[in-house]
Design a protein around this motif. Structure first.
Motif, PDB file in Angstrom:
ATOM      1  N   LEU A  88       0.819  -1.210   0.000  1.00 33.26           N
ATOM      2  CA  LEU A  88       0.000   0.000   0.000  1.00 33.26           C
ATOM      3  C   LEU A  88       0.855   1.262   0.000  1.00 33.26           C
ATOM      4  O   LEU A  88       0.505   2.261  -0.639  1.00 33.26           O
ATOM      5  CB  LEU A  88      -0.943  -0.016   1.205  1.00 33.26           C
ATOM      6  CG  LEU A  88      -2.086  -1.044   1.095  1.00 33.26           C
ATOM      7  CD1 LEU A  88      -2.828  -1.176   2.416  1.00 33.26           C
ATOM      8  CD2 LEU A  88      -3.057  -0.638  -0.012  1.00 33.26           C
ATOM      9  N   LEU A  89       1.978   1.237   0.704  1.00 33.91           N
ATOM     10  CA  LEU A  89       2.891   2.377   0.648  1.00 33.91           C
ATOM     11  C   LEU A  89       3.441   2.549  -0.765  1.00 33.91           C
ATOM     12  O   LEU A  89       3.579   3.684  -1.259  1.00 33.91           O
ATOM     13  CB  LEU A  89       4.032   2.194   1.646  1.00 33.91           C
ATOM     14  CG  LEU A  89       3.705   2.446   3.113  1.00 33.91           C
ATOM     15  CD1 LEU A  89       4.904   2.106   4.001  1.00 33.91           C
ATOM     16  CD2 LEU A  89       3.295   3.910   3.333  1.00 33.91           C
ATOM     17  N   SER A  90       3.741   1.433  -1.415  1.00 32.75           N
ATOM     18  CA  SER A  90       4.200   1.495  -2.806  1.00 32.75           C
ATOM     19  C   SER A  90       3.110   2.102  -3.692  1.00 32.75           C
ATOM     20  O   SER A  90       3.390   2.940  -4.552  1.00 32.75           O
ATOM     21  CB  SER A  90       4.557   0.096  -3.321  1.00 32.75           C
ATOM     22  OG  SER A  90       5.611  -0.455  -2.564  1.00 32.75           O
ATOM     23  N   ASP A  91       1.864   1.685  -3.460  1.00 33.64           N
ATOM     24  CA  ASP A  91       0.744   2.250  -4.214  1.00 33.64           C
ATOM     25  C   ASP A  91       0.650   3.758  -3.999  1.00 33.64           C
ATOM     26  O   ASP A  91       0.605   4.539  -4.950  1.00 33.64           O
ATOM     27  CB  ASP A  91      -0.575   1.603  -3.779  1.00 33.64           C
ATOM     28  CG  ASP A  91      -0.640   0.122  -4.120  1.00 33.64           C
ATOM     29  OD1 ASP A  91       0.223  -0.346  -4.879  1.00 33.64           O
ATOM     30  OD2 ASP A  91      -1.548  -0.552  -3.602  1.00 33.64           O
ATOM     31  N   GLY A  92       0.594   4.146  -2.711  1.00 37.73           N
ATOM     32  CA  GLY A  92       0.378   5.557  -2.388  1.00 37.73           C
ATOM     33  C   GLY A  92       1.496   6.450  -2.873  1.00 37.73           C
ATOM     34  O   GLY A  92       1.256   7.484  -3.510  1.00 37.73           O
ATOM     35  N   LEU A  93       2.746   6.063  -2.581  1.00 36.39           N
ATOM     36  CA  LEU A  93       3.877   6.894  -3.014  1.00 36.39           C
ATOM     37  C   LEU A  93       4.026   6.859  -4.532  1.00 36.39           C
ATOM     38  O   LEU A  93       4.442   7.839  -5.152  1.00 36.39           O
ATOM     39  CB  LEU A  93       5.159   6.409  -2.333  1.00 36.39           C
ATOM     40  CG  LEU A  93       5.193   6.595  -0.807  1.00 36.39           C
ATOM     41  CD1 LEU A  93       6.472   6.024  -0.233  1.00 36.39           C
ATOM     42  CD2 LEU A  93       5.081   8.076  -0.445  1.00 36.39           C
ATOM     43  N   GLY A  94       3.675   5.721  -5.147  1.00 32.12           N
ATOM     44  CA  GLY A  94       3.702   5.648  -6.604  1.00 32.12           C
ATOM     45  C   GLY A  94       2.715   6.623  -7.220  1.00 32.12           C
ATOM     46  O   GLY A  94       3.026   7.306  -8.199  1.00 32.12           O
TER      47      GLY A  94
END
Length: 829
Positions: A352-358
């Motif tokens: 989810l962090l990868s999703d959000g920061l992406g």
């Protein structure tokens, strides 16, 4: 006899080594120790955000769709007030189905339509043009000089003599091909709009205005004798906003479809409803938070709630699957929820962090709608972290998986499905080379095919709508019946004050017009030079030899006295050149921009900007002092709808690769921080990169350009797709640490996480696939691309990742690294 298993029994199983009390993560202890309080806080937040949801508004401001910091747009904004409201004009074409326009009945209908439009709120009445407005005039040269007047004179009464006089006035007006169709079958009412209501200070609502046009004009006057067509950017945006209502039905269909498949997957009503409700709560939180922060919803960010729901379901399925597996092994509902949370919160948080920061990398693209989409998506992902990684396991710790769900999970755990058994052979050195070779071939083909990928629109009309949409059919009628294109590329010629009519400036404009008219894709050009030549010819008995620029300044001054205010500004320091293009396709815009840039190199003066702000006396003094040879001159790009789109294409083209680099950099950093292994990162990112390459190849093959609507999909696809790889790799690593061989570890991964990944990938692909039937073309394009990325990212995680792991991963290094960092405790902790 009911089966029971205590904590000691569970701990005795090799795959449950992560249940030891000392391995409990701090976050788990806090959340599950205060379950009632946490759930109460979440309930209060839901009420707050539900209130915010009631305040959400749709916004259709044109400024949000253009790159305000691009050089073209900065140049346009300097002269925005002088150029008028060309970006917010609506054109109505009133066609006579019973002959031509020269009849009493047609002209009376046109008058009634003109009067009805005049009083619609939002119309700039002073600038409105039609045959019935006084600002549309005719001019002719006689032996007594110039004569002229309104096209429809005050003496018009509908008689045959008046109709004949009208015919002559139209021919003398120069409006044939502009306000009057080339075949005299229709006329245009040009409707400039006032963007800000002077009474309330609020922005004009395009949907409300469009409905007024439809109800009062189109529905009110269309008959067997009259057909009405409507085009213009505000009308296009209004039609798109009207089409947004279909998204609600697609959203509801996706919920129903997901619920059915989720029940078939879990065989538990509670395990079906709770992830769906949690994902819907995430959507409510997202929209409510955006409203409370002052954001609005636009044409593109309105699709984000569906993506948030989809991401929430994908993570919720992993939680439910984990709880079902632990329950099937005998853990009670509280322990099963804790174990599922313990095993999944790290990979879930990472994904989810990868999703959000992406998604936040889209902020680098300086276009309002894309930046707001990035914020909306990132806020939604932040909400999912709470609703799906916290709320779902806490609620499930009270309700638990049903008996039927537990039995289904036990059967799945005991079974050895042939498909998974067969697929697990990929993680062997005998089979692994084949997926890798196929992936290399596909990557080479994808790179070759993607070379033909274009930036911008590739279709005529409004590519955001389908070609058979009412708007595009109306636009096609306009293009085929009028000489002036709806695609206007406007170049601003700047000079010092009171110098736009100097011979140097007008000669440069004349040369520029001739140059541009020979550029492929250019239809025609108009400027004050056009007026000057016509007037000079008219003042000399209409002799064609005088259709040229005079070097005599007095003649030049006289020739532009009648020039419309739209062709020069008030202090004569700027004169626009209107370039009509055949279309606004990417290639046409690129040719136009390149041609102007080449012309600028030869004709732009390299003068200090201060000279452009000087008046006539100051310029003459500077020339006398030897500072200047003549008044400064420069051609500035660009305005008009085509000019704005050219600027947008440049921003998209520059940002495309930068955005991908940032997205992958964010994923790389987060994966490395979690797994501490470049080998792990390679296993996760290589399948992801292959999907990105193939997606660009698909766009090139389908004729979908990279533009405002499609560029975010690439980032969204990477952000969502990385979840699959992270979950698969995390479970695979846990199994390797437990002492299994790579093939055994992958088989166990497929039975649990792999099944959940394949389920979510297929379910979400089918759900998004409903968008393909949307009346909004850009939503259909996004649906096609997201379906492709969901499926290929899933296949990459299930096939290419284990094949790569066979040659890249070193199980002994993974075990050694785990012991170094965690000792013998839970690797997730």
């Amino acid at each position: 006899m009911k089966k029971t298993t205590n904590l000691k029994d569970v701990n005795s199983k090799p795959e449950h080594y992560l249940v030891s009390p000392e391995s409990e993560p701090f976050l788990e202890r806090i959340l599950f120790a205060a379950r009632p309080l946490v759930l109460m806080i979440l309930a209060i937040l839901t009420l707050v955000f539900a209130y915010g949801l009631t305040q959400i508004k749709l916004d259709s401001s044109i400024e949000k769709y253009i790159p305000l910091k691009h050089e073209f747009i900065k140049n346009y904004l300097v002269h925005k007030d002088e150029l008028g409201s060309g970006l917010s004009n609506i054109k109505l074409s009133v066609e006579s189905n019973d002959g031509d326009i020269f009849s009493k009945e047609y002209m009376e209908t046109l008058r009634l339509i003109n009067d009805e439009v005049f009083f619609i709120k939002g119309v700039d009445r002073s600038a409105m043009q039609s045959l019935w407005t006084a600002n549309v005039r005719w001019t002719e040269v006689t032996e007594e000089g110039f004569q002229g007047g309104p096209v429809i004179p005050a003496t018009y009464d509908g008689s045959e003599e008046s109709i004949e006089q009208l015919r002559q006035n139209v021919l003398k007006s120069g409006q044939v091909g502009r306000l009057v169709a080339n075949n005299f079958s229709s006329t245009i009412i040009d409707i400039p709009l006032i963007e800000i209501d002077p009474d309330t200070g609020e922005k004009l609502d395009y949907q409300t205005f469009s409905r007024a046009i439809e109800e009062k004009i189109r529905d009110g006057f269309t008959s067997d004798k009259i057909t009405i067509y409507a085009t213009g950017t505000p009308k296009k945006l209004a039609d798109l906003l009207d089409g947004v209502t279909s998204i609600v039905w697609f959203f509801l269909a996706a919920i129903v479809f997901t619920a059915i498949l989720l029940f078939l997957y879990s065989r538990c009503i509670r395990g079906t409803l709770i992830p769906i409700v949690a994902s819907l709560i995430a959507v409510v939180w997202q929209l409510g938070a955006l409203a409370l922060m002052g954001f609005t919803i636009d044409l593109y960010s309105v699709l984000v709630p569906f993506l948030i729901f989809a991401i929430g379901i994908s993570h919720g399925v992993q939680i439910i699957s984990g709880i079902a597996i632990e329950s099937g092994k005998g853990a009670n509902k509280l322990m099963a929820s804790r174990l599922a949370f313990r095993g999944l919160y790290v990979p879930g948080m990472l994904a989810l962090l990868s999703d959000g920061l992406g998604f936040l990398t889209l902020l680098f693209i300086e276009i309002g709608v894309i930046q707001e989409l990035a914020i909306a998506a990132s806020v939604g992902v932040a909400m999912i972290i709470v609703t799906n990684l916290v709320l779902v396991p806490l609620v499930m710790s009270y309700v638990g998986i049903s008996k039927s769900g537990i039995r289904h999970a036990e059967n799945n755990e005991k079974a050895e499905p042939k498909l998974w058994k067969l697929l697990s052979k990929i993680a062997s050195k005998r089979v692994a080379p084949y997926p890798i070779i196929i992936a290399i071939v596909m990557a080479v083909f994808g790179l070759y095919q993607s070379q033909s990928l274009k930036i911008g629109d590739l279709d005529a009309g409004a590519p955001e709508l389908r070609q058979d949409s009412r708007y595009n059919l109306d636009n096609a009628y306009m293009v085929s019946n009028y000489s002036t294109s709806s695609d206007v590329f406007l170049v601003m010629v700047e000079t010092a004050k009171e110098q736009c009519n100097s011979y140097k400036v007008m000669d440069a404009i004349d040369r520029f017009m001739w140059y541009m008219e020979n550029v492929p894709g250019v239809q025609s050009t108009v400027s004050m030079v056009t007026v000057s030549k016509l007037v000079t010819k008219g003042m000399n008995e209409g002799n064609l030899k005088w259709s040229a620029l005079s070097r005599n300044q007095t003649i030049l001054n006289t020739s532009i006295q009648r020039a419309p205010s739209s062709l020069l500004n008030q202090d004569c320091s700027m004169a626009p050149v209107i370039v009509y293009l055949n279309d606004h396709k990417a290639e046409t815009l690129e040719n136009a921009v390149a041609a102007v840039e080449a012309f600028k190199v030869k004709y732009d003066d390299d003068a200090d900007p201060k000279y452009f702000a000087m008046g006539l006396a100051e310029i003459e003094a500077a020339i006398a002092a030897g500072e200047l040879e003549s008044a400064p001159l420069r051609f500035q790009l660009a305005s008009g709808n085509a000019g704005i789109e050219a600027a947008t294409n440049e921003v998209i083209g520059d940002a495309q690769n930068t955005m991908l680099i940032f997205v992958y950099a964010v994923v790389f950093v987060l994966c490395f921080a979690t797994f501490r292994s470049f080998r792990a990162i390679a296993c996760i990112l290589i399948p992801l990169a292959l999907t990105s390459i193939l997606c660009q190849a698909l766009m090139a093959y389908l004729g979908i350009g990279v533009k405002v609507a499609t560029l975010p999909v690439i980032a969204l696809g990477v952000g969502i797709g990385v979840d699959y790889g992270i979950y698969i790799y995390n479970r695979l690593e846990v199994m390797l640490i437990a002492g299994k061989t790579l093939q055994e570890a992958f088989f166990e991964t497929l039975k649990s996480t792999g099944k959940a990944v394949s389920f979510t990938g297929i379910t979400l692909a089918i759900g998004v696939g409903t968008w393909i039937f949307s009346p909004i073309k850009f939503q259909a394009d996004m649906g096609i691309l997201l379906v492709f990325m969901f499926i290929w990212n899933m296949l990459g995680a299930l096939i290419l990742l284990p094949a790569l792991a066979t040659f890249i991963l070193k199980p002994e290094q993974i075990i050694a690294r785990h012991k170094k960092i965690h000792g013998d405790s839970n690797p997730a902790g």
